[in-house]
Design a protein around this motif. Structure first.
Motif, PDB file in Angstrom:
ATOM      1  N   SER A   1       3.198  23.341  25.760  1.00  0.00           N
ATOM      2  CA  SER A   1       2.590  22.003  25.717  1.00  0.00           C
ATOM      3  C   SER A   1       2.420  21.444  27.120  1.00  0.00           C
ATOM      4  O   SER A   1       1.399  20.816  27.443  1.00  0.00           O
ATOM      5  CB  SER A   1       3.459  21.056  24.883  1.00  0.00           C
ATOM      6  N   SER A   2       3.430  21.662  27.980  1.00  0.00           N
ATOM      7  CA  SER A   2       3.313  21.171  29.356  1.00  0.00           C
ATOM      8  C   SER A   2       2.181  21.871  30.088  1.00  0.00           C
ATOM      9  O   SER A   2       1.457  21.251  30.876  1.00  0.00           O
ATOM     10  CB  SER A   2       4.631  21.382  30.102  1.00  0.00           C
ATOM     11  N   SER A   3       2.006  23.166  29.826  1.00  0.00           N
ATOM     12  CA  SER A   3       0.888  23.891  30.439  1.00  0.00           C
ATOM     13  C   SER A   3      -0.449  23.362  29.926  1.00  0.00           C
ATOM     14  O   SER A   3      -1.408  23.206  30.692  1.00  0.00           O
ATOM     15  CB  SER A   3       1.003  25.386  30.146  1.00  0.00           C
ATOM     16  N   LEU A   4      -0.500  23.083  28.627  1.00  0.00           N
ATOM     17  CA  LEU A   4      -1.750  22.604  28.037  1.00  0.00           C
ATOM     18  C   LEU A   4      -2.121  21.219  28.560  1.00  0.00           C
ATOM     19  O   LEU A   4      -3.303  20.889  28.679  1.00  0.00           O
ATOM     20  CB  LEU A   4      -1.631  22.577  26.510  1.00  0.00           C
ATOM     21  N   VAL A   5      -1.106  20.404  28.887  1.00  0.00           N
ATOM     22  CA  VAL A   5      -1.402  19.084  29.464  1.00  0.00           C
ATOM     23  C   VAL A   5      -2.123  19.245  30.789  1.00  0.00           C
ATOM     24  O   VAL A   5      -3.162  18.621  31.055  1.00  0.00           O
ATOM     25  CB  VAL A   5      -0.110  18.266  29.642  1.00  0.00           C
ATOM     26  N   GLY A   6      -1.572  20.109  31.650  1.00  0.00           N
ATOM     27  CA  GLY A   6      -2.212  20.348  32.943  1.00  0.00           C
ATOM     28  C   GLY A   6      -3.586  20.950  32.788  1.00  0.00           C
ATOM     29  O   GLY A   6      -4.557  20.503  33.429  1.00  0.00           O
TER      30      GLY A   6
ATOM     31  N   ARG B   1      17.300  32.408  37.337  1.00  0.00           N
ATOM     32  CA  ARG B   1      15.904  32.577  36.927  1.00  0.00           C
ATOM     33  C   ARG B   1      15.398  31.373  36.144  1.00  0.00           C
ATOM     34  O   ARG B   1      14.213  31.026  36.213  1.00  0.00           O
ATOM     35  CB  ARG B   1      15.759  33.839  36.075  1.00  0.00           C
ATOM     36  N   THR B   2      16.283  30.713  35.418  1.00  0.00           N
ATOM     37  CA  THR B   2      15.865  29.561  34.625  1.00  0.00           C
ATOM     38  C   THR B   2      15.301  28.459  35.514  1.00  0.00           C
ATOM     39  O   THR B   2      14.341  27.768  35.136  1.00  0.00           O
ATOM     40  CB  THR B   2      17.059  29.026  33.809  1.00  0.00           C
ATOM     41  N   LEU B   3      15.867  28.287  36.705  1.00  0.00           N
ATOM     42  CA  LEU B   3      15.381  27.247  37.608  1.00  0.00           C
ATOM     43  C   LEU B   3      14.026  27.588  38.202  1.00  0.00           C
ATOM     44  O   LEU B   3      13.401  26.740  38.845  1.00  0.00           O
ATOM     45  CB  LEU B   3      16.405  27.000  38.715  1.00  0.00           C
ATOM     46  N   PHE B   4      13.567  28.825  38.033  1.00  0.00           N
ATOM     47  CA  PHE B   4      12.218  29.214  38.468  1.00  0.00           C
ATOM     48  C   PHE B   4      11.240  29.243  37.294  1.00  0.00           C
ATOM     49  O   PHE B   4      10.088  29.648  37.473  1.00  0.00           O
ATOM     50  CB  PHE B   4      12.256  30.599  39.136  1.00  0.00           C
ATOM     51  N   TRP B   5      11.691  28.838  36.131  1.00  0.00           N
ATOM     52  CA  TRP B   5      10.847  28.919  34.940  1.00  0.00           C
ATOM     53  C   TRP B   5       9.619  28.025  35.096  1.00  0.00           C
ATOM     54  O   TRP B   5       8.497  28.402  34.733  1.00  0.00           O
ATOM     55  CB  TRP B   5      11.658  28.507  33.707  1.00  0.00           C
ATOM     56  N   GLY B   6       9.817  26.813  35.605  1.00  0.00           N
ATOM     57  CA  GLY B   6       8.676  25.927  35.828  1.00  0.00           C
ATOM     58  C   GLY B   6       7.682  26.524  36.807  1.00  0.00           C
ATOM     59  O   GLY B   6       6.460  26.411  36.625  1.00  0.00           O
TER      60      GLY B   6
ATOM     61  N   SER C   1       7.198  21.119  33.150  1.00  0.00           N
ATOM     62  CA  SER C   1       8.036  22.256  32.753  1.00  0.00           C
ATOM     63  C   SER C   1       9.420  22.168  33.378  1.00  0.00           C
ATOM     64  O   SER C   1      10.437  22.361  32.700  1.00  0.00           O
ATOM     65  CB  SER C   1       7.370  23.577  33.166  1.00  0.00           C
ATOM     66  N   THR C   2       9.480  21.874  34.670  1.00  0.00           N
ATOM     67  CA  THR C   2      10.767  21.843  35.365  1.00  0.00           C
ATOM     68  C   THR C   2      11.624  20.678  34.889  1.00  0.00           C
ATOM     69  O   THR C   2      12.852  20.803  34.759  1.00  0.00           O
ATOM     70  CB  THR C   2      10.544  21.761  36.888  1.00  0.00           C
ATOM     71  N   PHE C   3      10.988  19.538  34.610  1.00  0.00           N
ATOM     72  CA  PHE C   3      11.738  18.399  34.066  1.00  0.00           C
ATOM     73  C   PHE C   3      12.402  18.788  32.752  1.00  0.00           C
ATOM     74  O   PHE C   3      13.588  18.482  32.526  1.00  0.00           O
ATOM     75  CB  PHE C   3      10.787  17.221  33.864  1.00  0.00           C
TER      76      PHE C   3
END
Length: 745
Positions: A495-500, A578-583, A638-640
């Motif tokens: 959803s965050s990707s689709l917003v952008g 790796r999770t902190l690079f997910w965004g 995504s990062t938020f």
């Protein structure tokens, strides 16, 4: 029901009874003839077996070393029913071996001792070495001398000023060391156990420091002198807590307890300090977490040196004048690094605080032994003590006679093999954070596999309880939006990707449509539209495959943790980072999509239209600007979500290190870069919006460019709000993810 506050600890009663019986039994041996051992045994089953074992040790010493009335363990085994249930205690086998070895009447002790152990079905034997360390708890000669010592005496280098503690086999005094002209705490006790050697291995801010030991009374007693802590013990805090209404409890209560002890001793209350000021401002649950965090750090230091305390309780935690806790009384501890010792020797402790496995080791009918214990047993005891500090009561419905018989010991064990009952949960203070509640329940888990494996991990969890923002992230309310969304990473991230992408597409459509409408026929538009659909049918499945591949561990591990699966530290550390690079990965995936769309768009315009090259360059530049928009907004959204909902899951499991702090700092630097990219969108949009256009074409795109400037300005305000929230969250997590040794006093 709860135990009355004046209930005397059953273990202390047993030790007192033991000292009395041993003295009588040794006096009877003074006649030169063997006394009837059974006549000195009490009727209570729980005390009877422990006293029997000690009397046999003394009987062996008199029979083989002082006189010649040989008697073997096999004979004791046949005579006393208490020894016939289960294997012979390993410390009895150990004592017989050394009695035979030191006796002038035997030649080879090892073979008979091994034979006895085999016949009686004893567990694995302690190591037989020439370095003999007596396992006797009470020596009769020592008790006579100990009872004769009192305040005002000069013992060795010490003037005894005040008695500050006493037990069955030890007395503790405030004393002045003449040679050094300083006040010290002096503990005079029977010369048994390895407390001095154990404490000598430990050098930690939250463990009482030992200076040295002396042997006195011809070696019957040992004198251990250590730093003097004037603030009393946590038991004084518990007594004051029970007399204080819940609404009046805060960090000041800890200081009041310390000041009360100082006043009773005639000592001056210390001047205000930064430590006392911060402590007074804490809530009571935060004060308990503050104390527990330091004691957990002490347990980590001890376990790294092979030491188990085995008797953690409020009376064994001393307090400085500023209320800083220090773990003391390692009298029944065990150490893997002291030659010739065994975890089976000097085994004891306070039953009310023992873990289920330690209670099993105390029960004569169960096969467990002290050798089975590890740090998780001390963590359980620490959890019991912290619960008592938090509520005023221990979290178990022990009877008033708990531990005085095998039946009541079995009842205590049964209670501790179950989770904490709901009625005890209702006693937690209303302001107790959910984080502290969960931490204590994990410490008190009946299955030691479910407890924290080490003190450092527990210390970090208690640090979380002291950092309000971080603890709310790691332990959100069960029905909060963060707890619910943490289970839905894929829908949220898509959803965050689709917003952008949606914002970028809107700008792209508005900007290019007005420019191309006057130049393209309907047939050409139809071909371009069809080609765009084909591109999306290829690009979106490919983007999904890329997302699934790069997120495979990031999706699987949180799901596994929720289902109770355990992962090793290395696997958790890798996925945490790796999770902190997910965004960034989601933004990168979007950017790749934008670049592919740019290339495909230019190629389609070249194939299906006769537009001049400058307009194709303009179209490609516009697509790239739209891609930049989608990348920046995708990253922040995504990062938020990842920082608020996913990353905190890992902080409930496993230990974080300085590397985690470094990764969090790197994330803060990246968010600043992305913020700069977002802020540049209006300027870049204006430059790209008018690039390669002729003056007559500028009015066609003016509205879309101005709209981009206005919309991106408003969007930047929202992104900046996200940035500030995100930065505060990351800083809070960074504060609790550093090295465990970095303790704030």
């Amino acid at each position: 029901m709860h135990e009355p506050t004046d209930l005397v600890d059953s273990a202390e009663r047993t030790r007192t009874a033991l000292a009395t019986v041993v003295a009588r039994f040794s006096t009877a041996w003074g006649s030169g003839l063997p006394p009837d051992l059974s006549a000195y045994l009490p009727r209570e089953p729980a005390e009877r077996r422990s006293i029997l074992i000690e009397l046999i040790k003394i009987d062996l010493e008199y029979r083989w070393l002082h006189y010649h009335f040989p008697k073997r363990l096999t004979e004791y085994h046949a005579e006393f029913a208490e020894l016939q249930e289960g294997p012979l205690p390993a410390d009895l086998v150990y004592e017989e071996f050394h009695a035979l070895r030191r006796s002038p009447h035997t030649a080879d002790a090892a073979a008979p001792a091994t034979e006895v152990a085999t016949m009686a079905g004893a567990p694995e034997l302690p190591e037989f070495t020439s370095d003999y360390r007596s396992t006797l708890i009470a020596r009769p000669e020592a008790q006579v001398v100990l009872d004769a010592i009192d305040v005002g005496d000069h013992v060795d280098d010490f003037d005894l000023l005040m008695k500050i503690g006493a037990g069955a086999f030890a007395q503790v005094y405030l004393a002045r060391q003449q040679s050094m002209q300083r006040l010290v705490a002096v503990k005079i006790s029977h010369n048994h156990g390895i407390e001095p050697q154990t404490l000598a291995q430990l050098d930690h801010d939250y463990i009482v420091r030992i200076f040295d030991q002396r042997l006195i009374a011809d070696g019957e007693l040992k004198l251990l002198y250590m730093q003097y802590l004037p603030g009393g013990t946590l038991l004084d805090v518990v007594h004051l807590l029970r007399a204080t209404p819940a609404e009046h409890r805060s960090g000041q209560l800890l200081l009041d307890a310390v000041d009360g002890v100082l006043a009773d001793k005639g000592e001056v209350r210390p001047a205000e300090s930064a430590v006392r000021t911060r402590t007074a401002e804490l809530t009571w649950p935060e004060t308990v977490a503050w104390l527990g965090r330091r004691l957990a750090d002490a347990l980590q230091h001890a376990s790294e040196r092979g030491v188990l305390h085995r008797d953690i309780k409020p009376a064994n935690v001393l307090l400085s004048a500023e209320g800083i806790p220090k773990l003391a009384d390692f009298n029944v501890s065990s150490s893997k690094r002291i030659k010739g010792t065994s975890p089976l020797a000097y085994f004891g402790g306070s039953l009310a605080y023992m873990s289920p496995e330690q209670l099993e080791a105390c029960h004569p009918d169960l096969p467990a032994t002290a050798a089975d214990l590890d740090t998780r047993s001390d963590i359980f005891a620490l959890g019991v003590m912290l619960w008592e500090l938090l509520t005023g009561h221990r979290p178990f419905a022990d009877e008033t006679c708990a531990g005085e018989s095998e039946t009541s010991l079995a009842r205590m064990l049964e209670l501790r093999r179950r989770p904490v009952e709901p009625k005890f949960l209702t006693e937690l203070p209303p302001d107790c954070p959910m984080a502290l509640r969960r931490v204590l329940l994990k410490c008190l888990s009946p299955d030691r596999e479910d407890r924290y494996p080490c003190g450092s991990e527990l210390a970090q969890q208690l640090d979380l309880c002291l950092e309000e923002r971080a603890r709310d992230l790691v332990y959100p309310p069960p029905k909060s939006w963060r707890a619910r969304l943490s289970r839905l990473p894929t829908p949220v991230l898509w959803s965050s990707s689709l917003v952008g992408i949606g914002l970028a597409t809107i700008y792209l459509a508005v900007h290019l449509q007005s420019l191309l409408d006057v130049r393209l026929s309907d047939a050409t538009y139809s071909r371009l539209y069809t080609s765009t659909i084909v591109f999306n049918l290829v690009a979106w499945p490919l983007a999904i495959v890329i997302y699934a591949y790069m997120s495979r561990d990031l999706l699987a591990v949180p799901r596994g943790l929720r289902r109770g699966r355990r992962y090793d530290e290395d696997a958790l550390a890798r996925v945490r980072s790796r999770t902190l690079f997910w965004g960034d990965l989601c933004a990168l995936n979007t950017f790749v999509f934008a670049v592919c769309a740019t290339v495909a768009g230019v190629m389609l315009l070249r194939w299906f239209t006769d537009l001049p090259a400058r307009l194709m360059v303009h179209a490609g530049t516009t697509v790239l600007v739209a891609g930049t928009i989608s990348v920046a907004y995708t990253f922040f959204l995504s990062t938020f979500y990842v920082v608020r909902c996913v990353y905190p899951i890992y902080l409930r499991h496993g230990r974080t290190t300085a590397h985690d702090s470094a990764v969090l700092r790197a994330l803060r630097r990246r968010t600043t870069i992305y913020l700069a990219v977002t802020a540049s969108v209006p300027l870049v949009g204006v430059l790209a919006g008018f690039t390669a256009l002729e003056p007559a074409e500028l009015p066609l795109v003016r509205d879309s460019v101005l709209g981009l400037c206005a919309a991106s300005g408003l969007a930047f305000v929202a992104v900046y709000w996200l940035f500030r929230k995100l930065d505060a969250d990351v800083r809070a997590l960074e504060r609790v993810c550093g090295a465990v040794s970095d303790v704030r006093v």
